[in-house]
Design a protein around this motif. Structure first.
Motif, PDB file in Angstrom:
ATOM      1  N   LEU A  33     -16.633 -33.042  15.434  1.00 31.02           N
ATOM      2  CA  LEU A  33     -16.114 -32.445  14.431  1.00 31.02           C
ATOM      3  C   LEU A  33     -17.160 -31.958  13.474  1.00 31.02           C
ATOM      4  CD1 LEU A  33     -12.963 -32.119  13.470  1.00 31.02           C
ATOM      5  CD2 LEU A  33     -13.508 -34.051  11.801  1.00 31.02           C
ATOM      6  N   PRO A  34     -16.873 -30.693  13.018  1.00 30.02           N
ATOM      7  CA  PRO A  34     -17.957 -29.953  12.181  1.00 30.02           C
ATOM      8  C   PRO A  34     -18.396 -30.860  10.811  1.00 30.02           C
ATOM      9  CG  PRO A  34     -16.549 -28.454  12.780  1.00 30.02           C
ATOM     10  CD  PRO A  34     -15.964 -29.673  13.326  1.00 30.02           C
ATOM     11  N   THR A  35     -19.708 -31.173  10.624  1.00 31.06           N
ATOM     12  CA  THR A  35     -19.862 -31.969   9.596  1.00 31.06           C
ATOM     13  C   THR A  35     -19.450 -31.574   8.253  1.00 31.06           C
ATOM     14  OG1 THR A  35     -22.030 -30.914   9.371  1.00 31.06           O
ATOM     15  CG2 THR A  35     -21.911 -32.859  10.774  1.00 31.06           C
ATOM     16  N   PHE A  36     -19.281 -30.176   8.213  1.00 30.79           N
ATOM     17  CA  PHE A  36     -18.622 -29.649   6.839  1.00 30.79           C
ATOM     18  C   PHE A  36     -17.149 -30.204   6.517  1.00 30.79           C
ATOM     19  CE2 PHE A  36     -21.740 -26.651   7.602  1.00 30.79           C
ATOM     20  CZ  PHE A  36     -22.511 -26.568   6.569  1.00 30.79           C
ATOM     21  N   VAL A  37     -16.591 -30.508   7.447  1.00 36.44           N
ATOM     22  CA  VAL A  37     -15.160 -31.104   7.490  1.00 36.44           C
ATOM     23  C   VAL A  37     -15.116 -32.872   6.829  1.00 36.44           C
ATOM     24  CG1 VAL A  37     -13.101 -31.902   8.640  1.00 36.44           C
ATOM     25  CG2 VAL A  37     -14.195 -29.880   9.495  1.00 36.44           C
ATOM     26  N   TYR A  38     -16.172 -33.245   7.130  1.00 39.65           N
ATOM     27  CA  TYR A  38     -16.402 -34.831   6.444  1.00 39.65           C
ATOM     28  C   TYR A  38     -16.700 -34.742   5.193  1.00 39.65           C
ATOM     29  CZ  TYR A  38     -17.408 -35.913  11.382  1.00 39.65           C
ATOM     30  OH  TYR A  38     -17.409 -36.171  12.567  1.00 39.65           O
ATOM     31  N   LEU A  39     -16.915 -33.539   4.429  1.00 38.76           N
ATOM     32  CA  LEU A  39     -17.371 -33.465   3.103  1.00 38.76           C
ATOM     33  C   LEU A  39     -15.978 -33.318   2.399  1.00 38.76           C
ATOM     34  CD1 LEU A  39     -20.298 -31.073   3.426  1.00 38.76           C
ATOM     35  CD2 LEU A  39     -20.563 -33.570   3.097  1.00 38.76           C
ATOM     36  N   ILE A  40     -14.992 -32.648   2.903  1.00 39.79           N
ATOM     37  CA  ILE A  40     -13.789 -32.662   2.169  1.00 39.79           C
ATOM     38  C   ILE A  40     -13.098 -33.841   1.789  1.00 39.79           C
ATOM     39  CG2 ILE A  40     -11.373 -31.622   2.216  1.00 39.79           C
ATOM     40  CD1 ILE A  40     -12.623 -29.625   4.229  1.00 39.79           C
TER      41      ILE A  40
ATOM     42  N   ALA B 198     -20.478 -38.911   4.511  1.00 39.83           N
ATOM     43  CA  ALA B 198     -20.322 -37.998   5.561  1.00 39.83           C
ATOM     44  C   ALA B 198     -21.722 -38.059   6.596  1.00 39.83           C
ATOM     45  CB  ALA B 198     -20.712 -36.569   5.018  1.00 39.83           C
ATOM     46  N   THR B 199     -22.746 -38.634   6.360  1.00 39.30           N
ATOM     47  CA  THR B 199     -23.697 -38.838   6.939  1.00 39.30           C
ATOM     48  C   THR B 199     -23.454 -39.934   7.980  1.00 39.30           C
ATOM     49  OG1 THR B 199     -25.427 -38.148   5.563  1.00 39.30           O
ATOM     50  CG2 THR B 199     -26.307 -39.327   7.124  1.00 39.30           C
ATOM     51  N   VAL B 200     -22.960 -41.160   7.372  1.00 37.19           N
ATOM     52  CA  VAL B 200     -22.752 -42.270   8.167  1.00 37.19           C
ATOM     53  C   VAL B 200     -21.446 -41.948   9.285  1.00 37.19           C
ATOM     54  CG1 VAL B 200     -21.359 -44.680   7.974  1.00 37.19           C
ATOM     55  CG2 VAL B 200     -22.965 -44.109   6.299  1.00 37.19           C
ATOM     56  N   VAL B 201     -20.523 -41.309   8.752  1.00 42.71           N
ATOM     57  CA  VAL B 201     -19.445 -40.862   9.896  1.00 42.71           C
ATOM     58  C   VAL B 201     -20.113 -39.911  11.016  1.00 42.71           C
ATOM     59  CG1 VAL B 201     -17.215 -39.478  10.235  1.00 42.71           C
ATOM     60  CG2 VAL B 201     -17.528 -40.899   8.247  1.00 42.71           C
ATOM     61  N   PHE B 202     -20.869 -39.239  10.580  1.00 42.74           N
ATOM     62  CA  PHE B 202     -21.467 -38.335  11.739  1.00 42.74           C
ATOM     63  C   PHE B 202     -22.484 -39.136  12.455  1.00 42.74           C
ATOM     64  CE2 PHE B 202     -25.286 -35.656  12.793  1.00 42.74           C
ATOM     65  CZ  PHE B 202     -24.536 -34.799  13.777  1.00 42.74           C
ATOM     66  N   VAL B 203     -23.279 -40.123  12.032  1.00 42.15           N
ATOM     67  CA  VAL B 203     -24.339 -40.830  12.628  1.00 42.15           C
ATOM     68  C   VAL B 203     -23.891 -41.975  13.331  1.00 42.15           C
ATOM     69  CG1 VAL B 203     -26.652 -41.944  12.388  1.00 42.15           C
ATOM     70  CG2 VAL B 203     -25.994 -39.889  11.063  1.00 42.15           C
TER      71      VAL B 203
ATOM     72  N   MET C 259     -28.914 -34.452   8.196  1.00 35.33           N
ATOM     73  CA  MET C 259     -27.945 -34.246   7.342  1.00 35.33           C
ATOM     74  C   MET C 259     -28.186 -33.885   5.732  1.00 35.33           C
ATOM     75  SD  MET C 259     -24.601 -34.167   8.801  1.00 35.33           S
ATOM     76  CE  MET C 259     -23.667 -35.042   7.410  1.00 35.33           C
ATOM     77  N   VAL C 260     -29.503 -34.116   5.438  1.00 35.05           N
ATOM     78  CA  VAL C 260     -29.939 -33.681   4.098  1.00 35.05           C
ATOM     79  C   VAL C 260     -29.571 -32.629   3.253  1.00 35.05           C
ATOM     80  CG1 VAL C 260     -31.816 -35.422   4.341  1.00 35.05           C
ATOM     81  CG2 VAL C 260     -32.206 -33.284   4.771  1.00 35.05           C
ATOM     82  N   VAL C 261     -29.639 -31.650   4.071  1.00 33.86           N
ATOM     83  CA  VAL C 261     -29.222 -30.083   3.657  1.00 33.86           C
ATOM     84  C   VAL C 261     -27.558 -30.211   3.381  1.00 33.86           C
ATOM     85  CG1 VAL C 261     -29.345 -27.638   3.912  1.00 33.86           C
ATOM     86  CG2 VAL C 261     -31.196 -29.046   4.842  1.00 33.86           C
ATOM     87  N   ILE C 262     -26.826 -30.807   4.186  1.00 26.46           N
ATOM     88  CA  ILE C 262     -25.623 -30.703   4.044  1.00 26.46           C
ATOM     89  C   ILE C 262     -25.114 -31.713   3.104  1.00 26.46           C
ATOM     90  CG2 ILE C 262     -23.313 -31.264   5.128  1.00 26.46           C
ATOM     91  CD1 ILE C 262     -24.482 -30.485   7.785  1.00 26.46           C
ATOM     92  N   ALA C 263     -25.867 -32.571   2.923  1.00 29.35           N
ATOM     93  CA  ALA C 263     -25.439 -33.690   1.741  1.00 29.35           C
ATOM     94  C   ALA C 263     -25.803 -33.001   0.220  1.00 29.35           C
ATOM     95  CB  ALA C 263     -26.228 -34.964   1.906  1.00 29.35           C
ATOM     96  N   ALA C 264     -26.800 -32.052   0.370  1.00 27.26           N
ATOM     97  CA  ALA C 264     -26.983 -31.477  -0.953  1.00 27.26           C
ATOM     98  C   ALA C 264     -25.919 -30.425  -1.478  1.00 27.26           C
ATOM     99  CB  ALA C 264     -28.304 -30.589  -0.696  1.00 27.26           C
TER     100      ALA C 264
ATOM    101  N   LEU D 100     -34.528 -33.103  -0.335  1.00 25.31           N
ATOM    102  CA  LEU D 100     -35.022 -31.865   0.271  1.00 25.31           C
ATOM    103  C   LEU D 100     -33.851 -31.121   0.688  1.00 25.31           C
ATOM    104  CD1 LEU D 100     -37.416 -33.681   2.894  1.00 25.31           C
ATOM    105  CD2 LEU D 100     -38.216 -32.579   0.789  1.00 25.31           C
ATOM    106  N   GLY D 101     -32.841 -31.227   0.483  1.00 24.50           N
ATOM    107  CA  GLY D 101     -31.715 -30.405   0.796  1.00 24.50           C
ATOM    108  C   GLY D 101     -31.704 -29.599  -0.232  1.00 24.50           C
ATOM    109  N   VAL D 102     -31.743 -29.891  -1.692  1.00 25.04           N
ATOM    110  CA  VAL D 102     -31.770 -28.955  -2.713  1.00 25.04           C
ATOM    111  C   VAL D 102     -32.790 -27.538  -2.687  1.00 25.04           C
ATOM    112  CG1 VAL D 102     -31.942 -28.873  -5.182  1.00 25.04           C
ATOM    113  CG2 VAL D 102     -31.131 -30.966  -4.161  1.00 25.04           C
ATOM    114  N   PRO D 103     -33.945 -27.983  -2.447  1.00 16.93           N
ATOM    115  CA  PRO D 103     -34.731 -26.613  -2.440  1.00 16.93           C
ATOM    116  C   PRO D 103     -34.186 -25.785  -1.239  1.00 16.93           C
ATOM    117  CG  PRO D 103     -35.904 -28.520  -1.636  1.00 16.93           C
ATOM    118  CD  PRO D 103     -34.744 -28.923  -2.336  1.00 16.93           C
TER     119      PRO D 103
END
Length: 353
Positions: free
Chosen positions: A214-221, A237-242, A302-307, A314-317
């Motif tokens: 499942l696309p990781t962006f879906v977990y964010l909702i 979201a990271t835990v569900v994916f990992v 997942m750090v960029v998606i978590a940002a 590191l996802g913020v920059p």
């Protein structure tokens, strides 16, 4: 003395909140089971009526997957607020503690960071990064017994300091390590349980496949719906994916234990617990360590998606570089992520001898 009393009072208050959240969640689960039992017959009857009409073309109504999921999320949000708030507090406290260990030496306001005062003059925020680097180098030596890997750790972190990315790197490391603690703490016991129950493992394989495909962006909702904006929804979201990685690799390691070893242990009268701790787990250790390695690598990805949901690091920059079309900033921050990934991979890589 006053500081110790305040610390104990804060801990007692936090434990009381956790206990209240657990009791509320138990009550909600019982209520949810009752509601599900009442809802299921009507849902089955509706499906029995809908399917023939849909197959024969008498109805244009599609299966309401999205609407059902939305109602389910609304039901959980309305009934399990105490549980999600308690979970958010627990995960937030763990992340804050790990982040404090990585970013600050012991001192006043150590966890919060605001108004921080170091306990020792020589061990302050300027010298603490080198203590952390030394600690990682020592851990790498203990795990690998290779001075080259320890040197790689030192050079990699010095490069991070040179590029002025120490703070966001440690924030991402806190998220990764917290996700690792949760995933390994949950995934390894589940992996052991399903390794001893093949039918159960076959039953959860589709769920594990869904979690990874499942696309990781879906977990964010749902993470945003339940936990709001911040680091905690990024962690969820990271835990569900990992999580499927340690479950699969632990199951593989336990189920691959050589039969002669098991027969020898049983012949000497070993109990099931002794077989698990003295035969199966040592035999499965390389696979479990590989699961730890994959957990950390996938969490770092997942750090960029978590940002996107407000997690710092590191996802913020990277996101800032994407929004500004800033090639220099994007390559710089992306290269830091690669360096951190290489260091962690070499430090935790398991090689069979």
């Amino acid at each position: 003395m006053d500081r110790l009393v305040n610390t104990i009072a804060t801990a007692d208050n936090w434990l009381a909140q956790v206990f209240h959240a657990i009791m509320m969640s138990i009550g909600f689960i019982a209520h949810m089971i009752v509601d599900f039992v009442w809802w299921l017959p009507g849902a089955v009857w509706w499906f029995v009526q809908w399917l023939p009409a849909r197959l024969t073309g008498a109805s244009d109504m599609s299966l309401p997957v999205g609407e059902t999921a939305e109602r389910g999320f609304e039901y959980l949000q309305s009934g399990a607020n105490a549980f999600f708030d308690g979970m958010s507090d627990v995960f937030g406290a763990i992340i804050a503690t790990v982040e404090a260990i990585l970013m600050r030496p012991p001192g006043e306001n150590w966890i919060r960071g605001r108004g921080f005062e170091p306990q020792f003059e020589f061990w302050n925020e300027a010298t603490h990064p080198f203590v952390v680097i030394l600690a990682f180098a020592v851990i790498a030596w203990i795990l690998q017994r290779n001075w080259k890997i320890s040197l790689l750790i030192v050079v990699g972190f010095l490069f991070v300091i040179d590029q002025d990315y120490w703070e966001p790197t440690m924030q991402s490391m806190a998220l990764v390590l917290t996700a690792c603690i949760v995933c390994m703490g949950v995934g390894v016991p589940i992996g052991i349980a399903v390794a001893h129950r093949p039918k159960l493992y076959r039953a959860i394989v589709p769920v594990l496949d869904l979690m990874q495909t499942l696309p990781t962006f879906v977990y964010l909702i749902p993470a945003i719906v339940f936990f709001g904006i911040g680091t905690v929804p990024g962690l969820i979201a990271t835990v569900v994916f990992v999580l499927p990685a340690p479950i699969r690799l632990t199951q593989l390691g336990i189920s691959s234990t050589p039969t002669p070893l098991l027969e020898a242990a049983q012949a000497f009268g070993a109990t099931r617990r002794q077989v698990l701790w003295k035969v199966e787990l040592p035999s499965a250790l390389p696979q479990i360590m590989a699961g730890l390695n994959q957990t950390i690598m996938l969490s770092l990805s997942m750090v960029v998606i978590a940002a996107l949901v407000g997690a710092s690091g590191l996802g913020v920059p990277v996101l800032r570089a994407l929004g500004q079309v800033n090639t220099a900033l994007g390559f710089e921050s992306g290269f830091i992520i690669v360096v951190v990934a290489i260091m962690l991979d070499r430090m935790l890589r398991v090689t069979k001898t």
